[in-house]
Design an enzyme around this catalytic site. Structure first.
Site, PDB file in Angstrom:
ATOM      1  N   CYS A  51       0.886  -1.175   0.000  1.00  0.00           N
ATOM      2  CA  CYS A  51       0.000   0.000   0.000  1.00  0.00           C
ATOM      3  C   CYS A  51       0.914   1.213   0.000  1.00  0.00           C
ATOM      4  O   CYS A  51       1.012   1.945   0.983  1.00  0.00           O
ATOM      5  CB  CYS A  51      -0.924  -0.008   1.207  1.00  0.00           C
ATOM      6  SG  CYS A  51      -2.068  -1.408   1.248  1.00  0.00           S
TER       7      CYS A  51
ATOM      8  N   ALA B 250       1.488   4.205  -1.908  1.00  0.00           N
ATOM      9  CA  ALA B 250       1.302   5.640  -2.139  1.00  0.00           C
ATOM     10  C   ALA B 250       0.857   6.360  -0.859  1.00  0.00           C
ATOM     11  O   ALA B 250       0.154   5.764  -0.033  1.00  0.00           O
ATOM     12  CB  ALA B 250       0.264   5.844  -3.233  1.00  0.00           C
TER      13      ALA B 250
ATOM     14  N   CYS C  85       0.011   3.251  11.535  1.00  0.00           N
ATOM     15  CA  CYS C  85       0.317   4.470  12.294  1.00  0.00           C
ATOM     16  C   CYS C  85      -0.754   4.640  13.367  1.00  0.00           C
ATOM     17  O   CYS C  85      -1.202   5.742  13.657  1.00  0.00           O
ATOM     18  CB  CYS C  85       0.384   5.683  11.388  1.00  0.00           C
ATOM     19  SG  CYS C  85      -1.129   6.006  10.491  1.00  0.00           S
TER      20      CYS C  85
END
Length: 556
Positions: free
Chosen positions: A367, A369, A490
């Protein structure tokens, strides 16, 4: 990037703000009609804005919002020199963020195009032009917009308390509410002289909303000043049952109640409060020096010293420099535009350390980008090896393509536009290492993403977890026997981190945990062998990663 940075800056700066939070559009739906109706008067052009907002696809909402403002107001092309330009821009930007889906990113005057677009939004919305923004004005817009969004719940509590009548608050025009929020934030949090705040915001309300709105702003702000002077701001007491305490803390520290309850459960009340204080503080940044442009960290440090930008060397990563203030100066100096460095948090850099890219390896970034971690991994390969950058979003892949050229690593990176789950069915690629930086809630980056806390809902977590499991399974297909799979987020939420790893290992016994301790500095490795950064403990974004090794005898 919502028109706030010129296209040449997007490739290097977007990675910092948006790489961490990459859910597909269907995961996070637009707010309900009721959410907006509580803030919008049910008449005139503002009602038309709401109707459009809920009747058109989200990717065209911003343009339609601007179109309605443009066609529903009588335009006045005269320059208004009496209105404070940074307050006018801040009010319109806040309105766009809340109603039109704009981002709360930095505003740059580098190149002029983004700034020109911003001023056109102001003219279409308010019906008049203000003077052009100077560098100081731009910094003020960034501070006011970010701070007002962070403290929105707290500010609304104060405004509602001073209004006394809830109907007055609920039926307030959207633009008027933004002007009041700005005034309250300036007085309470920025310490701007009250007389200046009252005068400037009253003037803005009169000319941009209606004459009577100025009187309302004047009365409310003056009462706020009086309450502040006698130290009598109306705040809830943290008492009662858990739900009541959570509501009070959510108001005092301006977070959604569901988040406060969740963090209190996982962290305890004291650490939950510390986390909210961190999220409300001015965000700090770090920049990563790009060696492929012929610069060293020492060179960039000299540039920062010449610009008088406060900084310190990262103690965790050799390529990183920590910045507390001065990001606007770095942008204006062209360090990002020229590819000399890029904005990337240390926590993201440490995820790359967990991957441990080595020259000659083949890596799949699942993933990828807009590509912050991709670029760092490419730098670590030292022009030897290959990275397949896979992503479903074409626009974000274009950002990555531009950034790879800017950083002189395009020969290492191959872009592949595809849904990872579809690609895994074909099973056509195998790699030494696979990085899966999954779409997540972004709850570890709330200090930088001021608007993110208000765009997440508890019910979204279940959808996210399902998506994360599907991508986890898909990514595992690309790992060759003896290869490494790194799952990262994150987020600081255990359900997106440890729980997802445990569920994956039950489904895939061919993978085992490869402890991260030899790849990250002391204090970042957990007992289970995972990587975890904490805003409270490490003063950086919260992130998580696990390094899994596939048994040599396993086959997909």
């Amino acid at each position: 990037m919502e028109g706030t940075l010129s296209s040449s800056l997007v490739c290097s700066f977007a990675c910092s703000f948006y790489a961490h939070s990459k859910p597909p559009a269907e995961v996070f739906a637009a707010p309900s009609r009721a959410d907006y109706s509580s803030r919008v008067a049910h008449s005139g052009f503002r009602a038309k804005i709401i109707e459009l907002r809920f009747s058109i696809p989200s990717n065209t909402a911003e343009r339609s919002y601007a179109h309605v403002c443009y066609t529903s107001r009588k335009r006045n092309h005269n320059l208004n020199t009496e209105v404070s330009p940074h307050r006018a821009v801040s009010a319109v930007r806040l309105l766009r963020i809340e109603q039109g889906g704009a981002f709360a990113g930095l505003l740059s005057n580098n190149g002029g195009k983004a700034l020109k677009n911003e001023m056109e939004y102001v003219e279409r919305t308010l019906g008049f032009r203000t003077r052009d923004l100077e560098d100081r004005d731009i910094r003020l817009v960034t501070d006011i917009v970010g701070g007002t969004i962070r403290w929105r719940r707290y500010l609304d509590h104060l405004i509602l308390s001073i209004c006394n009548v809830e109907k007055t608050f609920r039926n307030m025009e959207p633009l008027l509410l933004q002007i009041l929020r700005i005034g309250f934030f300036e007085i309470i949090k920025l310490g701007v002289p009250p007389y200046a705040v009252v005068c400037e915001n009253v003037r803005l309300a009169k000319v941009s909303v209606r004459p009577g709105a100025g009187n309302l702003v004047n009365g409310i702000l003056r009462k706020l000043v009086l309450l502040k002077e006698i130290d009598s701001l109306p705040l809830p007491k943290v008492e009662g049952d858990e739900r009541a305490k959570a509501r009070a803390l959510a108001t005092i520290y301006s977070h959604p109640v569901w988040l406060v309850r969740r963090w209190t459960k996982f962290l305890g009340q004291d650490d939950a409060v510390k986390l909210m204080i961190w999220n409300n503080s001015d965000p700090s940044f770090s920049i990563r020096v790009n060696p492929h442009k012929g610069h060293t960290r020492a060179n960039v440090v000299m540039m920062l010293e010449d610009m008088k930008v406060p900084h310190k060397l990262s103690t965790f990563l050799d390529e990183f420099i920590c910045i507390t203030t001065g990001m606007q100066a770095i942008i204006l100096a062209g360090l990002l535009k020229d590819g000399i460095c890029s904005v990337q948090d240390e926590s993201a850099g440490l995820v790359v350390s967990v991957v441990d890219p080595l020259p000659g390896e083949t890596i799949i970034d699942c993933c990828a980008a807009p590509g912050g971690k991709t670029l760092f991994m490419a730098s670590r390969l030292r022009s030897q090896g290959k990275i397949w950058a896979v992503d479903l979003n074409k626009a974000r892949l274009r950002v990555l393509t531009e950034a790879s050229k800017l950083h002189n690593v395009e020969h290492v990176i191959t872009i592949l536009h595809s849904d990872l789950r579809t690609l895994s069915v074909k099973n056509i690629m195998k790699a030494d290492k696979v990085l899966l930086d999954v779409p997540c809630s972004g709850l570890g980056v709330l200090s930088k993403r001021a608007d993110l806390r208000w765009n997440r809902r508890l019910e979204d977590m279940e959808q996210l977890k399902q998506l994360q499991d599907e991508l986890f399974d898909a990514a595992s297909v690309f790992v060759k026997p003896g290869g490494i799979l790194v799952y990262s987020t994150c987020s600081i939420d255990p359900e997106e981190n440890e729980d997802r790893v445990a569920a994956f290992l039950l489904r895939h016994p061919e993978f085992t945990v490869d402890p991260v301790h030899r790849f990250v500095p002391p204090g970042f490795g957990t007992v289970e062998g995972f990587y975890r950064s904490s805003p409270i403990k490490h003063s950086m974004d919260g992130s998580f990663a696990v390094r899994l090794i596939r048994s040599c005898g396993a086959s997909s």
